[in-house]
Design a protein around this motif. Sequence first.
Motif, PDB file in Angstrom:
ATOM      1  N   PRO A  15      39.430  55.116  40.517  1.00 49.32           N
ATOM      2  CA  PRO A  15      40.536  56.001  40.896  1.00 49.32           C
ATOM      3  C   PRO A  15      40.082  57.323  41.487  1.00 49.32           C
ATOM      4  N   THR A  16      38.891  57.782  41.156  1.00 45.25           N
ATOM      5  CA  THR A  16      38.374  59.029  41.705  1.00 45.25           C
ATOM      6  C   THR A  16      37.454  58.814  42.894  1.00 45.25           C
ATOM      7  N   GLY A  17      36.982  57.592  43.083  1.00 44.83           N
ATOM      8  CA  GLY A  17      36.047  57.305  44.167  1.00 44.83           C
ATOM      9  C   GLY A  17      34.617  57.696  43.873  1.00 44.83           C
ATOM     10  N   VAL A  18      34.334  58.147  42.609  1.00 41.33           N
ATOM     11  CA  VAL A  18      32.985  58.613  42.287  1.00 41.33           C
ATOM     12  C   VAL A  18      32.411  57.933  41.049  1.00 41.33           C
ATOM     13  N   GLY A  19      33.030  56.841  40.599  1.00 40.30           N
ATOM     14  CA  GLY A  19      32.446  56.062  39.515  1.00 40.30           C
ATOM     15  C   GLY A  19      32.659  56.620  38.132  1.00 40.30           C
ATOM     16  N   ILE A  20      33.719  57.424  37.926  1.00 36.57           N
ATOM     17  CA  ILE A  20      34.037  57.949  36.599  1.00 36.57           C
ATOM     18  C   ILE A  20      35.239  57.194  36.048  1.00 36.57           C
ATOM     19  N   SER A  21      35.051  56.556  34.890  1.00 45.07           N
ATOM     20  CA  SER A  21      36.124  55.841  34.228  1.00 45.07           C
ATOM     21  C   SER A  21      36.745  56.730  33.152  1.00 45.07           C
ATOM     22  N   THR A  22      38.043  56.569  32.935  1.00 46.55           N
ATOM     23  CA  THR A  22      38.729  57.309  31.871  1.00 46.55           C
ATOM     24  C   THR A  22      38.774  56.503  30.578  1.00 46.55           C
ATOM     25  N   GLU A  23      38.193  55.309  30.571  1.00 46.00           N
ATOM     26  CA  GLU A  23      38.293  54.425  29.416  1.00 46.00           C
ATOM     27  C   GLU A  23      37.046  54.496  28.535  1.00 46.00           C
ATOM     28  N   SER A  24      37.284  54.600  27.234  1.00 51.46           N
ATOM     29  CA  SER A  24      36.209  54.595  26.248  1.00 51.46           C
ATOM     30  C   SER A  24      36.134  53.229  25.577  1.00 51.46           C
ATOM     31  N   SER A  25      35.072  53.031  24.809  1.00 47.87           N
ATOM     32  CA  SER A  25      34.912  51.822  23.984  1.00 47.87           C
ATOM     33  C   SER A  25      34.924  50.539  24.807  1.00 47.87           C
ATOM     34  N   LEU A  26      34.280  50.575  25.967  1.00 50.22           N
ATOM     35  CA  LEU A  26      34.077  49.347  26.732  1.00 50.22           C
ATOM     36  C   LEU A  26      33.046  48.482  26.021  1.00 50.22           C
ATOM     37  N   PRO A  27      33.021  47.182  26.305  1.00 51.37           N
ATOM     38  CA  PRO A  27      32.023  46.323  25.645  1.00 51.37           C
ATOM     39  C   PRO A  27      30.604  46.760  25.971  1.00 51.37           C
ATOM     40  N   LEU A  28      29.736  46.644  24.981  1.00 51.36           N
ATOM     41  CA  LEU A  28      28.326  46.962  25.167  1.00 51.36           C
ATOM     42  C   LEU A  28      27.482  45.725  25.421  1.00 51.36           C
ATOM     43  N   HIS A  29      27.925  44.565  24.896  1.00 52.11           N
ATOM     44  CA  HIS A  29      27.089  43.373  24.924  1.00 52.11           C
ATOM     45  C   HIS A  29      27.824  42.198  25.562  1.00 52.11           C
ATOM     46  N   TRP A  30      27.097  41.468  26.414  1.00 54.68           N
ATOM     47  CA  TRP A  30      27.599  40.217  26.968  1.00 54.68           C
ATOM     48  C   TRP A  30      26.411  39.357  27.370  1.00 54.68           C
ATOM     49  N   ASP A  31      26.660  38.056  27.503  1.00 55.11           N
ATOM     50  CA  ASP A  31      25.578  37.122  27.797  1.00 55.11           C
ATOM     51  C   ASP A  31      26.153  35.921  28.535  1.00 55.11           C
ATOM     52  N   GLY A  32      25.675  35.700  29.760  1.00 54.76           N
ATOM     53  CA  GLY A  32      26.185  34.590  30.556  1.00 54.76           C
ATOM     54  C   GLY A  32      25.802  33.234  30.006  1.00 54.76           C
ATOM     55  N   LYS A  33      24.658  33.153  29.320  1.00 54.50           N
ATOM     56  CA  LYS A  33      24.186  31.867  28.811  1.00 54.50           C
ATOM     57  C   LYS A  33      24.983  31.418  27.594  1.00 54.50           C
ATOM     58  N   THR A  34      25.259  32.329  26.664  1.00 54.31           N
ATOM     59  CA  THR A  34      25.993  31.967  25.445  1.00 54.31           C
ATOM     60  C   THR A  34      27.498  32.150  25.597  1.00 54.31           C
ATOM     61  N   GLY A  35      27.913  32.921  26.600  1.00 52.05           N
ATOM     62  CA  GLY A  35      29.337  33.197  26.785  1.00 52.05           C
ATOM     63  C   GLY A  35      29.821  34.406  26.009  1.00 52.05           C
ATOM     64  N   GLU A  36      28.928  35.073  25.269  1.00 52.20           N
ATOM     65  CA  GLU A  36      29.316  36.259  24.511  1.00 52.20           C
ATOM     66  C   GLU A  36      29.881  37.320  25.448  1.00 52.20           C
ATOM     67  N   GLY A  37      31.060  37.792  25.142  1.00 54.74           N
ATOM     68  CA  GLY A  37      31.671  38.866  25.897  1.00 54.74           C
ATOM     69  C   GLY A  37      32.247  38.470  27.238  1.00 54.74           C
ATOM     70  N   VAL A  38      32.079  37.208  27.646  1.00 52.85           N
ATOM     71  CA  VAL A  38      32.627  36.756  28.930  1.00 52.85           C
ATOM     72  C   VAL A  38      33.990  36.127  28.672  1.00 52.85           C
ATOM     73  N   LEU A  39      35.049  36.838  29.011  1.00 51.71           N
ATOM     74  CA  LEU A  39      36.399  36.340  28.743  1.00 51.71           C
ATOM     75  C   LEU A  39      36.762  35.198  29.680  1.00 51.71           C
ATOM     76  N   TRP A  40      36.347  35.307  30.922  1.00 50.42           N
ATOM     77  CA  TRP A  40      36.527  34.218  31.886  1.00 50.42           C
ATOM     78  C   TRP A  40      35.629  34.445  33.090  1.00 50.42           C
ATOM     79  N   LYS A  41      35.352  33.370  33.821  1.00 48.23           N
ATOM     80  CA  LYS A  41      34.691  33.483  35.118  1.00 48.23           C
ATOM     81  C   LYS A  41      35.301  32.456  36.051  1.00 48.23           C
ATOM     82  N   ILE A  42      35.476  32.853  37.295  1.00 43.96           N
ATOM     83  CA  ILE A  42      36.148  32.035  38.301  1.00 43.96           C
ATOM     84  C   ILE A  42      35.182  31.778  39.451  1.00 43.96           C
ATOM     85  N   SER A  43      35.089  30.533  39.863  1.00 37.35           N
ATOM     86  CA  SER A  43      34.183  30.173  40.947  1.00 37.35           C
ATOM     87  C   SER A  43      34.676  30.698  42.289  1.00 37.35           C
ATOM     88  N   LEU A  44      33.754  31.296  43.036  1.00 35.41           N
ATOM     89  CA  LEU A  44      34.008  31.722  44.417  1.00 35.41           C
ATOM     90  C   LEU A  44      33.121  30.941  45.379  1.00 35.41           C
TER      91      LEU A  44
END
Length: 421
Positions: A34-63
């Motif tokens: 929203p600012t164009g400079v990479g500053i988010s107003t949101e706190s407590s975003l996820p810290l951990h995810w893993d593509g192999k185990t699926g941890e933290g990946v809510l969904w992925k869509i093929s392109l």
Amino acid sequence: MNPRSIFQAVCAVAALQLLPSPLFAENWPSWRGPTGVGISTESSLPLHWDGKTGEGVLWKISLKGSTGHSRPIVWKDRVFVTTSVKQTKEQETAKEIPEHHLLCLQTADGKQIWSTPIPPGKMTEGYDIYAAPTPATDGKAVCCWFGSAVMAAVDFDGKLLWRKEYDGPFLSNTNLLNPGICSSPIVYEKSVILLFDLGAGKGYLQALDKKTGEVKWTSMRTKSSHNNSTPFVIETTGRKELIVSGPNAVEGIDPATGDPIWSSKCSDPQGSAAFGGNLICAGKEPMIAVDPSGAGDVTKTNVKWSIPKVPGEYSSPVICGDFVYRVRTEGIVGCRRLATGEEAYVGRLPGVSKLSSPVATPDGFIYFVSTGKSYVIKTGDTLEILASNDLGGGGNGSSPAISGGRIFVRDSDWLYCIGGK
């Protein structure tokens, strides 16, 4: 006040200086948010995810079957992304221009709502990625800019509202320093603003009516060459300024008319500028911090510090609190003190993309997110890695969209949604 409270206050002020309205705080409507400079107003975003185990990946869509370096944008319950059909070597050699698309998906599960084809323009790219610019939206229509030099607006029902082709002039797309059209459009009030730093001394800025596509103003840029940066708008000293980082200067421009307000010499045709602490940070030869309250050539009056040469490729910096962060090259990140430009540290983040443009959050974290290796670090004058993650993708998806406690990131093969359960 403790350091984290100071960081939160500074980032909140920076966000408020840039946000066009409170509504944008809950969306990620364009390149770098929203600012164009990479500053988010949101706190407590996820810290951990893993593509192999699926941890933290809510969904992925093929392109797969398409390609693109554009970043996703998010408005409420919808995520938008542009693609172009992947070419064969024979098609690329024959300079065939592929079909372009704007996709609209549900943020909840990635289900496609619609896909609108955009008839391509006439310009052939020097490589086979025509969907490099990130789209922009005002919540009513999505404005898309493609590498074939075609601009279009599509409403939230997937209807093509208008389409506009450009003939140039453009630098030769065989020039390896010019990979084609990469600068993204921005929406400002009733206009869509495009940066055309693609012609040798014949570049220009242009504002289009966002409802019709008609030209509202054009401002020539006689010292332009190739440039991949994207402008953004700030409000400072009672006026609004369009900040443009170019191959010869960083400039403040009146977004209503295209008239120049101030400029300062620097050079960085690849990354966008940053804003924080009432300073614009831009360039790499030199890298400068400039007070945007001046007029005319402010190189000798408003530049707070200047570093002759700072490593950096296609990444954009982010300013948060007392520091400026930027990827220097593949696997290496640099941190400088905003007040002086002094180097706080250079550290290793193995596998971090040279394209990665970080995002800062109010809880004092800096996110370097890609579809390959990603890192979360803590703000400060020493490198403190909070998390190291890997989606297992190609890694060229390098600037995420953040909305609703989720992180959206794409490459040519997949669009991912990362979040807590």
